[in-house]
Design an enzyme around this catalytic site. Sequence first.
Site, mmCIF file in Angstrom:
data_model
loop_
_atom_site.group_PDB
_atom_site.id
_atom_site.type_symbol
_atom_site.label_atom_id
_atom_site.label_comp_id
_atom_site.label_asym_id
_atom_site.label_seq_id
_atom_site.Cartn_x
_atom_site.Cartn_y
_atom_site.Cartn_z
ATOM 1 N N GLU A 1 37.055 55.051 47.044
ATOM 2 C CA GLU A 1 38.158 54.497 47.822
ATOM 3 C C GLU A 1 37.995 54.739 49.321
ATOM 4 O OE1 GLU A 1 41.904 57.284 48.240
ATOM 5 O OE2 GLU A 1 41.438 57.023 46.127
ATOM 6 N N GLU B 1 46.331 39.790 32.168
ATOM 7 C CA GLU B 1 47.421 39.262 31.358
ATOM 8 C C GLU B 1 47.727 37.797 31.666
ATOM 9 O OE1 GLU B 1 48.933 40.490 28.860
ATOM 10 O OE2 GLU B 1 48.255 42.568 28.912
#
Length: 295
Positions: free
Chosen positions: A113, A82
């Site tokens: 992870e 963004e």
Amino acid sequence: MIQNLTTETRNQHTMDLDDMSTRDFLKVMNEEDHKVPQAVEQEISSIEQAVTLVVNSFQSGGRLIYIGAGTSGRLGILDAVECPPTFGTSFEKVRGLIAGGERAIMKAVEGAEDNNELAAEGLKELGLTENDTVVGLAASGRTPYVKGGLAYAKEVGAHSVAVSCNKGAEISQYADVSIEVMVGPEVITGSTRLKSGTAQKLVVNMISTGAMVGIGKVYGNLMVDVQLTNHKLVERAKNIIALATGVPYETAEEYLKRSGSKPKVAIVMIEKQCDKDEAEASLEAANGFVRHAIN
């Protein structure tokens, strides 16, 4: 032990969740969500330190790089993508890495992870330097992927920030600045996409926005470096120019064209009654701050 983490404990207010009416469930969930901004408020000083690190990185030609797994990784990427349309930054200035790579944005990559080398490898590919700031996001505060990435950042000499939702989080030991937002047990036990995810979203909003304000990407509360990539943003740019200068819409439209579709330049042109070249020179001398360029 994971069961000792606040994010993994049972919420005493939602023990009968499956027996509640929809309205009662929504009310209790909303009540729990109200606790998030209050928890974030307790970490303002640490968030301020993080913003300062990122501003220093930007001023040194460095970047802001988020790393995380699952929801945390996706939130970092969301914030990163963004920034170019909102603040006119390059794609490289704010980046997001997620355990498992781009495919993990849409679908979980099991086990990624737990690999404490993957983030370091990703940061190496990005050419991490001492001028960058790495922000590690992990609700639990113990994700190996994030710990490995922060450890590599420290090895390189880059700034580092750890964002978690547990006190005394493991990742905090690997960072220059630790932000531990204690939102309490989730509505659904261990579902850290809920309050913990909201808390992390608020924190990354504050870090990136604060840093962009700190390098002159905002004039007042106007996004004067917005990229004009669609009709809505072109109209927004005209409105920004009109609001910043008090000129009519038609005048704002004219100056936007004369500025080369750069709202910031158009504002300086109007306020100083100068041409495009002089406005750009004034902005450069003011390090991109409109307020300094017109005074």
